[in-house]
Design an enzyme around this catalytic site. Structure first.
Site, short mmCIF file in Angstrom:
data_model
loop_
_atom_site.label_atom_id
_atom_site.label_comp_id
_atom_site.label_asym_id
_atom_site.label_seq_id
_atom_site.Cartn_x
_atom_site.Cartn_y
_atom_site.Cartn_z
N GLN A 122 1.31 -3.70 3.64
CA GLN A 122 2.37 -4.52 4.24
C GLN A 122 2.41 -5.93 3.66
OE1 GLN A 122 4.73 -3.47 6.23
NE2 GLN A 122 3.88 -1.42 6.47
N LYS B 269 6.71 0.37 -0.70
CA LYS B 269 6.92 -0.73 0.26
C LYS B 269 7.23 -2.03 -0.47
CE LYS B 269 3.89 1.36 3.65
NZ LYS B 269 4.61 1.88 4.82
N ASP C 103 -6.37 -3.40 2.76
CA ASP C 103 -5.18 -2.56 2.76
C ASP C 103 -3.97 -3.51 2.69
OD1 ASP C 103 -2.87 -1.29 3.55
OD2 ASP C 103 -3.75 -0.29 5.28
N CYS D 153 1.79 5.13 13.35
CA CYS D 153 0.48 5.52 12.76
C CYS D 153 -0.62 4.54 13.15
CB CYS D 153 0.57 5.65 11.24
SG CYS D 153 1.64 6.97 10.71
N HIS E 141 -3.94 0.92 10.33
CA HIS E 141 -3.11 2.12 10.19
C HIS E 141 -4.06 3.32 10.13
CE1 HIS E 141 -0.49 4.93 7.93
NE2 HIS E 141 0.53 4.17 8.29
N1 PMP Z 1 -1.55 0.86 5.66
C1 PMP Z 1 -0.54 0.20 6.23
C2 PMP Z 1 -0.79 -1.13 6.87
C3 PMP Z 1 0.74 0.76 6.20
O1 PMP Z 1 1.77 0.10 6.77
C4 PMP Z 1 0.95 2.02 5.59
C5 PMP Z 1 2.30 2.69 5.58
N2 PMP Z 1 2.98 2.63 6.80
C6 PMP Z 1 -0.15 2.65 5.00
C7 PMP Z 1 -1.38 2.03 5.06
C8 PMP Z 1 -0.01 3.95 4.30
O2 PMP Z 1 0.78 3.80 3.17
P1 PMP Z 1 1.28 5.05 2.34
O3 PMP Z 1 1.91 5.99 3.35
O4 PMP Z 1 2.29 4.48 1.39
O5 PMP Z 1 0.11 5.65 1.66
#
Ligand code: PMP
Length: 406
Positions: free
Chosen positions: A202, A225, A199, A364, A122
């Site tokens: 997910q 999430k 990270d 993203c 991401h």
């Molecule tokens: N990493 C991953 C794999 C994600 O799916 C997301 C959110 N789509 C993020 C990071 C960022 O998370 P947040 O916007 O809650 O900071």
């Protein structure tokens, strides 16, 4: 077996119509819905014990502190952190990654050092590392993927060397659903003396996370999430590592003593929690963890796999010109796809008119879209409150959309 109808009754938002159709919420990878337990817990905090934490001698401050620290302890148990002080409250995954990279930027990464990320990341696990490399002169290297959306472990092994200082990879890809072999990747990094950030944005809603079993140095996740509130997240870090890292932000709560000549910092976890924290968010996240544990993550992932298989099979059976992006052997309940040459945005708009919420675009993860040479995908991502009949509703909506746009 999960009783999905009773579970759905815990999520008031699901019981509504959108554009005159029953809402089908398939955007769970972007954010999940909140059970009553979380909604009422946050409401109850503001109604009955709202007060600032840690500094107060008065009754309400003590209750708010106990509730917030109680949530920290629940999360410690949930991710199996060895110590309470290894659990830092953040704003979310992005904030957690920036906490680490900003701290490392204070002289801990130097020219000649190398950092490895993957092609599956991401943007929030790419851009902060690029910024760190720009500041420090370190080199960023990228683990490639194959056509199924899996990381190449052979390529990873060949990127690792004594120069590698950090590896940062996601546990599960938000765009493709790939579950990465992070335990093995962490062990390989440790062999060359590198540290690893995972990270877990997910992974937290789908898998039982055990940070000690993984041997992760840092593990970050987002509360929203995981059926909890927005604006709250967790950074887990091994105690020795967190003690070595300089603080991310300065301010109240993170100090031991302040004079104009010198400030000493508070012990963990407060060293990394400058300012008044998101108290209601932390309490809400603790309740979300309770809720998920009542259902059981093993039950959740087994049911979600059924939804994934059903959706994949139905999409393939109904659309001959379907392309699915992300067909990893180990995959979570995300289907990213395109039908013919229809733009994902156009189909997404029609689905919305028919009550079906999916995400369209690059999610993203622009480098993944560049790899497949596509502008974006439609992404349906399922949670345990979704049903096969909702998948049928999505398929019917897609059929209408495809007929209109072809
Ligand atoms: N990493 C991953 C794999 C994600 O799916 C997301 C959110 N789509 C993020 C990071 C960022 O998370 P947040 O916007 O809650 O900071």
């Amino acid at each position: 077996m999960l009783d999905i109808q009773s579970i759905r009754a815990h999520f008031p938002i699901l019981n509504q119509e959108v554009n005159g159709k029953p809402l089908v919420y398939f955007d769970n990878a972007a954010t999940t819905q909140k059970p009553l337990k979380v909604i009422e817990g946050v409401d109850n905090y503001y109604r009955t014990i709202n007060s600032n934490v840690h500094r107060g001698v008065h009754h309400l401050s003590g209750l708010a502190t106990d509730a917030m620290e109680g949530a920290r302890a629940k999360i410690q148990r949930h991710i199996n952190a060895a110590k309470l002080q290894e659990v830092i409250f953040t704003k979310g995954t992005t904030d957690g990654i920036n906490l680490l990279t900003s701290s490392l930027a204070k002289g801990l990464i130097k020219e000649g050092d190398e950092i490895i990320i993957s092609h599956l990341e991401h943007h929030s696990n790419i851009v902060p590392w690029q910024m760190l490399c720009e500041q420090s002169g370190a080199l960023l290297k990228v683990i490639p993927i194959n056509g199924k959306g899996e990381l190449s472990l052979d390529a990873y092994r060949s990127l690792l060397s004594a120069k590698t200082k950090w590896v940062a990879v996601n546990h599960i890809s938000n765009a493709l659903g790939t579950i990465n072999p992070v335990k093995e990747m962490i062990a390989l990094a440790h062999e060359v003396g590198a540290k690893v950030l995972i990270d877990g944005a997910q992974a937290a809603p789908h898998l039982q996370i055990d940070v000690q079993d993984l041997a992760a140095d840092i593990y970050v996740l987002s509360g929203h999430k995981l059926f909890g509130p927005t604006g709250i997240g967790i950074l887990y870090g091994k105690e020795d590592l967190l003690n070595e890292l300089p603080p991310y932000q300065g301010g109240g709560e993170m100090i031991a003593e302040v004079t104009f000549e010198k400030t000493t910092y508070a012990a963990l976890p407060h060293k990394f929690e400058a300012g008044t924290p998101n108290i209601a968010g932390a309490i809400g996240l603790g309740l979300a963890v309770d809720y998920v544990n009542e259902i059981g993550l093993a039950n959740i992932s087994a049911y979600e796999q059924e939804l994934l298989e059903y959706a994949t099979q139905e999409l393939k059976a109904n659309f001959s010109n379907l392309r699915i992006f992300g067909e990893a052997e180990h995959k979570t309940s995300v289907v990213s796809f395109l039908i013919g040459d229809i733009h994902p945005y156009d189909l997404g708009v029609i689905l919305d008119k028919l009550g079906v919420a999916v995400r369209t675009g690059h999610h993203c993860t622009q480098p993944i879209m560049q790899y497949f040479n596509i502008p974006g995908t439609l992404r349906a991502s399922f949670a345990f409150y979704n049903t096969k009949s909702e998948i049928d509703q999505m398929i019917a909506a897609l059929q209408k959309g495809v007929a209109m746009l072809s």
